[in-house]
Design a protein around this motif. Structure first.
Motif, PDB file in Angstrom:
ATOM      1  N   VAL A  33       1.100  -1.133  -0.162  1.00  0.00           N
ATOM      2  CA  VAL A  33       0.513  -0.471  -0.159  1.00  0.00           C
ATOM      3  C   VAL A  33       1.102   1.367   0.046  1.00  0.00           C
ATOM      4  N   GLY A  34       1.769   1.057   1.153  1.00  0.00           N
ATOM      5  CA  GLY A  34       2.664   2.391   1.010  1.00  0.00           C
ATOM      6  C   GLY A  34       3.485   2.506  -0.730  1.00  0.00           C
ATOM      7  N   GLU A  35       3.542   1.354  -1.630  1.00  0.00           N
ATOM      8  CA  GLU A  35       4.141   1.221  -2.664  1.00  0.00           C
ATOM      9  C   GLU A  35       3.113   2.303  -3.643  1.00  0.00           C
ATOM     10  N   ALA A  36       2.045   1.944  -3.562  1.00  0.00           N
ATOM     11  CA  ALA A  36       1.077   1.762  -3.857  1.00  0.00           C
ATOM     12  C   ALA A  36       0.643   3.672  -3.590  1.00  0.00           C
ATOM     13  N   LEU A  38       0.009   5.265 -12.515  1.00  0.00           N
ATOM     14  CA  LEU A  38      -1.596   5.269 -11.882  1.00  0.00           C
ATOM     15  C   LEU A  38      -2.437   3.396 -12.143  1.00  0.00           C
ATOM     16  N   GLU A  39      -1.991   2.978 -13.202  1.00  0.00           N
ATOM     17  CA  GLU A  39      -2.077   1.594 -13.698  1.00  0.00           C
ATOM     18  C   GLU A  39      -2.296   0.757 -12.566  1.00  0.00           C
ATOM     19  N   SER A  40      -0.639   0.816 -12.373  1.00  0.00           N
ATOM     20  CA  SER A  40       0.782   0.366 -11.429  1.00  0.00           C
ATOM     21  C   SER A  40      -0.226   0.139  -9.721  1.00  0.00           C
ATOM     22  N   ALA A  41      -0.483   1.168  -9.749  1.00  0.00           N
ATOM     23  CA  ALA A  41      -1.007   1.655  -8.117  1.00  0.00           C
ATOM     24  C   ALA A  41      -2.540   0.903  -7.929  1.00  0.00           C
ATOM     25  N   LEU A  42      -3.159   0.599  -8.857  1.00  0.00           N
ATOM     26  CA  LEU A  42      -4.515   0.503  -8.547  1.00  0.00           C
ATOM     27  C   LEU A  42      -4.235  -0.583  -8.654  1.00  0.00           C
ATOM     28  N   ALA A  43      -3.919  -1.803  -9.525  1.00  0.00           N
ATOM     29  CA  ALA A  43      -3.977  -2.593  -9.591  1.00  0.00           C
ATOM     30  C   ALA A  43      -3.706  -3.762  -8.223  1.00  0.00           C
ATOM     31  N   VAL A  44      -2.113  -2.942  -7.360  1.00  0.00           N
ATOM     32  CA  VAL A  44      -1.862  -2.860  -5.930  1.00  0.00           C
ATOM     33  C   VAL A  44      -3.274  -3.235  -5.054  1.00  0.00           C
ATOM     34  N   CYS A  45      -3.316  -1.574  -5.288  1.00  0.00           N
ATOM     35  CA  CYS A  45      -4.960  -1.591  -4.525  1.00  0.00           C
ATOM     36  C   CYS A  45      -5.946  -2.453  -4.481  1.00  0.00           C
ATOM     37  N   LEU A  48      -8.255   6.702  -8.657  1.00  0.00           N
ATOM     38  CA  LEU A  48      -9.644   6.920  -9.327  1.00  0.00           C
ATOM     39  C   LEU A  48      -9.440   8.034  -9.303  1.00  0.00           C
ATOM     40  N   ASN A  49      -9.401   8.446  -7.919  1.00  0.00           N
ATOM     41  CA  ASN A  49      -9.060  10.165  -8.026  1.00  0.00           C
ATOM     42  C   ASN A  49      -8.272  10.392  -8.986  1.00  0.00           C
ATOM     43  N   ARG A  50      -6.854  10.137  -8.352  1.00  0.00           N
ATOM     44  CA  ARG A  50      -5.569  10.459  -9.863  1.00  0.00           C
ATOM     45  C   ARG A  50      -6.361  10.704 -10.872  1.00  0.00           C
ATOM     46  N   PHE A  51      -6.446   9.285 -11.487  1.00  0.00           N
ATOM     47  CA  PHE A  51      -6.752   9.240 -12.862  1.00  0.00           C
ATOM     48  C   PHE A  51      -8.437  10.619 -13.148  1.00  0.00           C
ATOM     49  N   ALA A  52      -8.908  10.965 -12.561  1.00  0.00           N
ATOM     50  CA  ALA A  52      -9.526  11.954 -12.512  1.00  0.00           C
ATOM     51  C   ALA A  52      -9.118  12.939 -13.011  1.00  0.00           C
ATOM     52  N   GLU A  53      -8.189  13.302 -12.764  1.00  0.00           N
ATOM     53  CA  GLU A  53      -7.399  14.672 -12.251  1.00  0.00           C
ATOM     54  C   GLU A  53      -6.995  14.366 -14.253  1.00  0.00           C
TER      55      GLU A  53
END
Length: 902
Positions: A676-679, A702-709, A722-727
């Motif tokens: 989670v820290g990595e994400a 972001l895709e890597s972070a989303l996969a971890v979460c 997802l909020n960052r994706f929206a940005e």
């Protein structure tokens, strides 16, 4: 002549037994002779002899009857009644019984100056020896109720309920042959007896054959059923000598005496159902009103009435009746505080009122001041036989030993309420047995239950009962016992909090733990289904637990609990709780020389300051934490600090330092397996590349972070990504994709209660609606974002929402309102040190001033903005500088020489 005891001085058991018989026969002969003397009118002559006889044979009721009659006929009525009072006192003190009906009838006759007592000449008839005969011709109607108090307060609902339950109107709900029973329950001092006596007086006309009252409460624990039953029988006309010794036979005679009558029986202070059953009439025409601190659910067919404490309004009404309404009105605030100290307990209010009434020169706030110290509060609440401590102690002493111990150990928990599992931790026994002991305290009215909406059952003390429990804790539990109990209790809260974090984050991610022992109920690992809901319920308890750990010198437990509680504080924006617990933990670890605990707490404080955008303070905390973690070789601690320190660099527009820290933090997270820290770091780096215009690189991160979460089921992290994706979608004009992402974000953050995440999502949703020209919807959404950001203290979102509201107002032609929003936003960005956003606000204001024709002000704002952006090394700053240089050229070419005035 007969002098002294028969055969006095003879040393023989056989002779002594015979002598006792002779003494008894002699006394009977004397009594017969005295009776004849009275019939012959020699009442004055026998007074002296009878006085000596009652002194020698103080338990012989017949001798007292003769003396009373002799004195009455001698014109000495008051002395005759005094003889009756003395013998009653003797019988009660020595035997625990009231005088027989014969003597009581004689007393009534003397009081009423009954002509039947007057001396009549021989042949006319005599009253001597005839009080008993009089009872054969007069129906005995006992009226044994104590007086009802004149300042009775409140209880209108309970009075109406009891009147109905004991009236003929309730027959349809009671079996045809059943006895009506109303069982009043409530904690000690709540006014059960007062209520029962009051309603019994109100029902006098419904029960014309009498009212019986029995006090079953026994401070020393003995069973008073037999004594009360004997009193009832004498009140119903049974001579004392005719009352059988066997309890069952007494109960049979009692029921027989009540046959065919309408009698109301009041049984006050019953301990349990077994104590009451022999005293229940068999007749359906009779009724029973019983009070108890326990809910007597074992009484078949009983109508139960619970009596609770007064609210403040009724407490003040009662106080006004005791001390005078004017005194209460003159010191309303002190009166309310007094009512709160008494906890709405009528007995406590009566004692406080009595003390004030006896000292009319006292102001109310004098007593209030004396009650503020809990150590002596129960000492202050006693007055001339009225005492709260003994009332609570009566219930406490009736408990089994295990329940007494749990009662006093609960005093260790000073939070408002507590969950069921704490009983298991305090007693260190299996959960089932602990739950049974806990329920016994509830049944004894020493603990109250409370259930908040959507939460499990919890337990709490009345404030004054807590004071008594604290007294017993320090009187009966050794320091070693208290300390070991505290360790189990705090170990339980730590185990539950740790499990809540693990459930929320999908594992032990983005958290540090110490070596403090955990405690699990029954040895099993605790299970929590909804971690944020559990943390929310236990919020006050967790703050208390950190306090208790600090006070108990348990520094390792203290910092671990404080840091783990951030799981809740950060999401909900509980910055006061966060600061309070972190500062306590820091002080505790510094005292103990606990370097890792200090580092972890400094990291927590720095993170809180970062969220509050108090960036200078955040940097100081992070620097100190980083040094301590580095010296101890704690790679995980360093990675966590570097991640947040990089965020401070981003807010301060130090792009190079930010990327360096994020890169080092990412390597550290991967080294210790903190997914989670990595994400978190990946989505933060994505923000860097969004600002730099490298969309492809940002999307990959972001895709890597989303996969971890999603893999670890960390919902809050998924919402952040997802909020960052929206940005990203907003910056690339993919408005529909941005809208879809933000809808998912709002669904998640509202489900888990992440109010800070909701504020960010609402802001970006407002931006999307603004981009699509839906200005009214955009304005409403931004207002919601502004309100929520202020509520949770998220200043950056507050400034951004104000800036967007300014843009929307200007787009709608509302120049004045738009300028006000932007000026306010500029102030927030200035406080935060958010250079780029501050420059954006200056640019927007320069446009406003240019539209007004105030070209000098517009140029000043443009120049200031360019100067600020020159200090920032980022693509966004570079783009803004290009735009500003163009604006500067336009301003320079128009209106040279200053503004034109007409």
């Amino acid at each position: 002549m007969w002098r002294g005891p028969a055969l006095a001085g003879v040393q023989s058991d056989l002779v002594c037994r015979s002598a006792a018989l002779l003494d008894g026969s002699r006394l009977i002969a004397i009594m017969d002779r005295v009776r004849l003397d009275l019939e012959l009118g020699r009442h004055e002559e026998v007074v002296g002899e009878l006085t000596a006889l009652v002194g020698e044979h103080s338990l012989r009721e017949r001798l007292h009857e003769y003396l009373m009659l002799a004195l009455y006929r001698s014109g000495r009525q008051a002395e005759a009644l005094e003889v009756c009072r003395r013998v009653r006192t003797t019988l009660v003190d020595e035997l625990g019984i009231e005088p027989g009906e014969r003597l009581q009838q004689l007393e009534r006759s003397i009081l009423n100056r009954d002509p039947a007592l007057d001396f009549k000449a021989a042949g006319v008839g005599s009253a001597v020896g005839k009080p008993a005969k009089a009872t054969e011709h007069h129906h005995v109607v006992p009226r044994r109720l104590p007086a009802s108090i004149g300042d009775f307060t409140g209880r209108d609902g309970q009075l109406a309920e009891i009147r109905w339950a004991l009236s003929d109107d309730a027959e349809s709900t009671v079996a045809r042959y059943g006895t009506r029973i109303v069982a009043i329950s409530g904690k000690g001092g709540v006014g059960k007896s007062t209520l029962a006596i009051r309603v019994a007086h109100e029902l006098r006309e419904l029960y014309p054959d009498g009212h019986l009252y029995g006090d079953l409460e026994a401070p020393n624990g003995e069973d008073r059923t037999g004594g009360v039953l004997a009193r009832f029988l004498r009140a119903l006309g049974v001579d004392g000598s005719a009352i059988p010794e066997d309890l069952e036979e007494q109960a049979d005679m009692y029921r027989s005496r009540l046959a065919g009558k309408r009698v109301l029986v009041v049984l006050d202070g019953a301990a349990d159902e077994d104590q009451i059953r022999p005293l229940l009439p068999a007749e359906s025409s009779c009724a029973v009103l019983v009070t108890s601190r326990a809910r007597l659910s074992g009484l078949p067919g009983a109508h139960h009435v619970q009596v609770d404490v007064f609210d403040v309004e009724l407490s003040l009404e009662m106080l006004g009746k005791i001390v005078g309404r004017d005194r209460v009105n003159a010191e309303q605030e002190a009166a309310v505080e007094l009512a709160n100290f008494c906890g709405g307990l009528p007995l406590a209010m009566r004692i406080a009122g009595a003390r004030l009434a006896s000292r009319p020169h006292w102001r109310l706030d004098i007593l209030v001041t004396r009650l503020r110290g809990t150590a002596h509060r129960l000492d202050e609440l006693r007055y001339r036989g009225l005492e709260l401590r003994s009332s609570i102690g009566l219930t406490y002493r009736a408990l089994p030993a295990m329940a007494q111990r749990l009662f006093r150990l609960f005093a260790l928990i000073t939070t408002q309420d507590f969950p069921e599992w704490t009983a298991t931790a305090l007693l260190d026994i299996n959960p089932y047995d602990a739950a049974e002991v806990l329920e016994s305290l509830v049944e004894a009215q020493l603990l109250d239950t409370v259930r908040y909406p959507g939460e499990q059952l919890r337990f709490r003390f009345h404030d004054l009962i807590r004071v008594y429990a604290t007294e017993r804790l320090f009187a009966d539990e050794s320091e070693a016992s208290r300390q070991s109990t505290v360790q189990r209790l705090l170990g339980g809260w730590l185990a539950y909090a740790e499990q809540a974090h693990r459930k929320e984050y999908g594992g032990d991610y983005t958290i540090l733990h110490g070596l403090a022992p955990r405690w699990h109920p029954g040895g099993d690992v605790v299970e929590i289904n909804d971690p944020m809901a559990w943390l929310e319920v236990e919020r006050r308890s967790l703050v208390f637990a950190v306090h208790l750990a600090a006070e108990s010198g348990l520094d390792e437990t203290c910092w671990d609990l404080a840091l783990t509680s951030v799981t809740l504080f950060e999401v909900k924006g509980y910055f006061d709780d966060w600061r309070e617990t972190a500062e306590l933990a820091l002080a505790a670890t510094e005292r103990a020389g606990n370097r890792r605990g200090q580092a972890a707490t400094l990291y927590s404080l720095g993170t809180m300051r970062m969220h509050q955008t108090r960036l200078a303070e955040a940097e100081q905390c992070f620097e100190s934490a980083l040094t301590l973690f580095g010296e101890d070789g704690d790679e995980h601690g360093r990675a966590l600090v570097l991640r947040n320190a990089a965020t401070v660099d981003r807010l301060r527009n130090r792009v190079g330092a930010m990327i360096e820290k994020y890169s080092e933090a990412l390597a550290g997270m991967r080294a210790v397996g903190d997914q989670v820290g990595e994400a978190h770091v990946l989505q933060s780096l994505a923000k860097v590349w969004i600002d730099e215009g490298d969309v492809d690189r940002a999307r990959e991160l972001l895709e890597s972070a989303l996969a971890v979460c999603q893999r670890v089921k960390y919902m809050r992290g998924e919402a952040q990504v997802l909020n960052r994706f929206a940005e990203l979608y907003i910056d690339t004009n993919q408005v529909e994709q941005a809208h879809q992402s933000l809808n998912k974000v709002l669904l998640i953050v509202r489900n888990i209660g992440d109010r800070i995440g909701e504020a960010y999502a609402l802001y970006r949703l407002g931006v999307v609606r603004q981009r699509t020209g839906r200005l009214d919807n955009a304005e409403t959404t931004m207002q919601h974002a502004l309100l929520l950001s202020r509520r949770v203290g998220e200043r950056l979102v507050e400034g951004q929402a104000l800036y967007s509201l300014g843009e929307i107002a200007l787009a709608k032609g509302l120049e004045s309102a738009g300028a006000e929003y932007v000026v306010e936003a500029r102030g927030v960005f200035d406080e935060l040190g958010a250079t780029v956003w501050y420059a954006k606000a200056l640019i927007l204001l320069s446009d406003v001033y240019q539209g007004r024709g105030e070209l000098d002000r517009a140029r000043r704002d443009v120049d200031e903005a360019i100067g600020l952006l020159n200090t920032v090394d980022s693509m966004e700053a570079a783009r803004l500088r290009v735009r500003l240089e163009t604006a500067r050229s336009v301003l320079s070419s128009s209106g040279r020489g200053g503004e034109q005035h007409c």
